[in-house]
Scaffold this motif. Structure first.
Motif, short mmCIF file in Angstrom:
data_model
loop_
_atom_site.label_atom_id
_atom_site.label_comp_id
_atom_site.label_asym_id
_atom_site.label_seq_id
_atom_site.Cartn_x
_atom_site.Cartn_y
_atom_site.Cartn_z
N ILE A 69 0.86 -1.18 0.00
CA ILE A 69 0.00 0.00 0.00
C ILE A 69 0.90 1.23 0.00
CG2 ILE A 69 -1.81 1.25 1.25
CD1 ILE A 69 -2.50 -1.51 2.54
N ASN A 70 0.89 1.97 -1.09
CA ASN A 70 1.81 3.10 -1.23
C ASN A 70 1.36 4.32 -0.44
OD1 ASN A 70 4.13 4.42 -2.55
ND2 ASN A 70 2.55 5.71 -3.47
N THR A 71 2.26 4.84 0.37
CA THR A 71 2.07 6.13 1.05
C THR A 71 3.39 6.89 0.92
OG1 THR A 71 2.81 5.25 3.19
CG2 THR A 71 0.44 5.19 2.74
N GLU A 72 3.31 8.17 0.71
CA GLU A 72 4.52 8.96 0.48
C GLU A 72 5.03 9.67 1.73
OE1 GLU A 72 6.44 8.96 -2.14
OE2 GLU A 72 5.10 7.50 -3.10
N GLN A 73 4.15 9.89 2.70
CA GLN A 73 4.57 10.62 3.90
C GLN A 73 5.04 9.67 5.01
OE1 GLN A 73 0.86 12.78 4.49
NE2 GLN A 73 1.84 14.68 3.80
N VAL A 74 6.00 10.16 5.79
CA VAL A 74 6.54 9.38 6.91
C VAL A 74 6.58 10.25 8.15
CG1 VAL A 74 8.53 8.13 7.83
CG2 VAL A 74 7.98 7.96 5.39
N ILE A 75 6.04 9.77 9.26
CA ILE A 75 6.16 10.47 10.53
C ILE A 75 7.50 10.07 11.15
CG2 ILE A 75 5.21 10.74 12.86
CD1 ILE A 75 2.45 10.21 11.73
N GLU A 76 8.39 11.03 11.26
CA GLU A 76 9.73 10.75 11.77
C GLU A 76 9.70 10.53 13.28
OE1 GLU A 76 11.97 10.22 9.67
OE2 GLU A 76 11.12 11.12 7.86
N MET A 77 10.76 9.92 13.79
CA MET A 77 10.80 9.53 15.20
C MET A 77 10.70 10.72 16.16
SD MET A 77 10.87 6.28 14.98
CE MET A 77 11.52 5.39 16.40
N GLY A 78 11.23 11.87 15.77
CA GLY A 78 11.26 13.00 16.69
C GLY A 78 10.09 13.95 16.56
N GLU A 79 9.15 13.68 15.69
CA GLU A 79 8.03 14.59 15.46
C GLU A 79 6.99 14.53 16.59
OE1 GLU A 79 6.40 15.38 11.45
OE2 GLU A 79 7.56 13.62 10.85
N SER A 80 6.30 15.65 16.78
CA SER A 80 5.21 15.71 17.74
C SER A 80 4.06 14.84 17.23
CB SER A 80 4.73 17.16 17.90
OG SER A 80 3.52 17.20 18.62
N PRO A 81 3.62 13.86 18.00
CA PRO A 81 2.60 12.91 17.54
C PRO A 81 1.31 13.54 17.04
CG PRO A 81 3.60 12.14 19.57
CD PRO A 81 4.11 13.53 19.35
N THR A 82 0.70 14.39 17.86
CA THR A 82 -0.60 14.95 17.50
C THR A 82 -0.55 15.80 16.24
OG1 THR A 82 -1.18 14.99 19.86
CG2 THR A 82 -2.58 16.24 18.37
N SER A 83 0.43 16.69 16.17
CA SER A 83 0.54 17.56 14.99
C SER A 83 0.91 16.76 13.75
CB SER A 83 1.57 18.66 15.23
OG SER A 83 2.85 18.11 15.49
N ALA A 84 1.72 15.70 13.92
CA ALA A 84 2.12 14.88 12.77
C ALA A 84 0.94 14.13 12.18
CB ALA A 84 3.21 13.89 13.20
N LEU A 85 0.03 13.66 13.02
CA LEU A 85 -1.15 12.96 12.52
C LEU A 85 -2.00 13.87 11.65
CD1 LEU A 85 -2.41 10.86 15.60
CD2 LEU A 85 -0.92 10.15 13.73
N LYS A 86 -2.08 15.15 12.04
CA LYS A 86 -2.88 16.11 11.29
C LYS A 86 -2.19 16.56 10.01
CE LYS A 86 -5.19 17.97 15.41
NZ LYS A 86 -5.39 19.18 16.26
#
Length: 347
Positions: A69-86
């Motif tokens: 299943i292709n997705t282009e975005q990646v949530i990096e390890m150091g990102e803020s969880p809530t803002s990254a989901l949005k």
């Protein structure tokens, strides 16, 4: 995703190919290896398709590209969880959680950003009705087998009712996954006597005492290792500190052995002979053997892995998800929570 009726009994597991410090290499290799162990798995890899295919080719792995299943975005390890989901709705973590939410998959496995995984599981997959706060636990080896500790970091500042929920869910997990027929439950406290804990622990003690659980009262930290109790509940702040302390013990033992070996040749020779035995004895402390930890209380199977997960750890995460599916764990937790909720209404 496949709707073939001949595959309906298979467990559909989505693996975050972009999750972890060594993604997609370790995630892809470990996930595909699980297929050779359990044929009852229908595996999907979510992430950047070109990178996933590159890993498959590099490692000569046979995997149907239709299950990528292709997705282009990646949530990096150091990102803020809530803002990254949005900000990253097309990320592998968001898409994986959404597939479970939509009942197109039974389980989601990731060694990616822990906070993002917990947030995605809670906010996207959603909680089981009646669960106020999901929990993650740790299986800690003791002299008789294992002790299951909840919570170890899913939340902090827990209320007494949350500790009761941890006790209910932890007992089901210990029974279904650990093979403990009638798990004993204890509240982590400063002493065994009633009233020894803080306000939350004391009130939780009263709540669990009036449930159908096999409650043995307050327990102390040492009881986790002595095998006195099967399930221990505590606030996530305390549990996480306890877990991180325990994770450092094997490193300390290794250091002490090395220092002893440097003192004289006789001790060094003795250590050489016992080294392999010690390694086997400490195997149960290796996170790779357990894979990841499930987030209990969400309305689907969510397994969260260590960021540095090896292929072996990823394989065991996938197999753990399959075993949870086979044991119908989510439905059993839902039924137990519902039973307690009905009991409160009747009382």
């Amino acid at each position: 995703m496949s709707d073939n009726s001949t595959e309906q009994t298979k467990c559909k597991i989505v693996v975050d190919a972009m999750g972890g410090d060594f993604a997609p290499q370790n995630a892809v290799v470990g996930a595909v290896q699980a297929l050779s162990i359990d044929s009852g798995i229908e595996l999907y890899l979510v992430g950047r398709k070109s990178e996933i295919i590159s890993v498959l080719q590099k490692n000569s792995l046979d995997f149907d590209e239709n299950f990528i299943i292709n997705t282009e975005q990646v949530i990096e390890m150091g990102e803020s969880p809530t803002s990254a989901l949005k900000s990253k709705p097309d990320s592998s973590i968001v898409v994986g959680a959404r597939l479970v939410k939509e009942k197109r998959a039974h389980a989601f496995v990731s060694a990616g950003n822990t906070g993002a995984m917990m947030s995605a599981s809670t906010l996207i997959i959603g909680r089981i009705p009646g669960v106020g706060r999901p929990t993650i636990g740790a299986e800690i080896p003791n002299v008789y087998g294992s002790c299951y500790l909840y919570d170890v970091g899913a939340g902090k500042d827990a209320k007494p009712i949350h500790l009761l929920e941890y006790a209910i869910m932890g007992s089901i997990y210990a029974k279904e996954m650990g093979g403990v027929s009638n798990p004993s439950v204890g509240v982590l406290s400063m002493g065994e006597e009633e009233g020894k804990g803080n306000e939350v622990a004391n009130e939780a003690n009263n709540l669990i005492k009036n449930s159908k659980l096999n409650f043995i009262g307050n327990v102390e930290g040492r009881d986790i290792l002595t095998g006195k109790v099967d399930v221990v509940v505590c606030d996530g702040f305390v549990g996480n500190i306890l877990l991180k302390f325990g994770e450092a013990v094997p490193k300390l033992l290794k250091h002490l052995l090395e220092q002893t070996a440097k003192k004289n040749i006789i001790d060094a020779l003795k250590i050489v002979f016992v080294k392999s035995t010690l390694r086997k004895a400490l195997k149960s402390l290796d996170y790779q053997e357990h894979g990841g930890v499930p987030l209990l209380g969400v309305n689907g199977i969510s397994i969260i892995g260590h960021g540095s997960s090896t292929p072996k750890a990823i394989t065991n995460m996938v197999l753990k998800a399959k075993l949870m599916y086979d044991r119908n764990l989510v439905a059993k937790i839902e039924n137990s929570i519902k039973e307690y909720s009905n009991k409160k209404l009747d009382s």
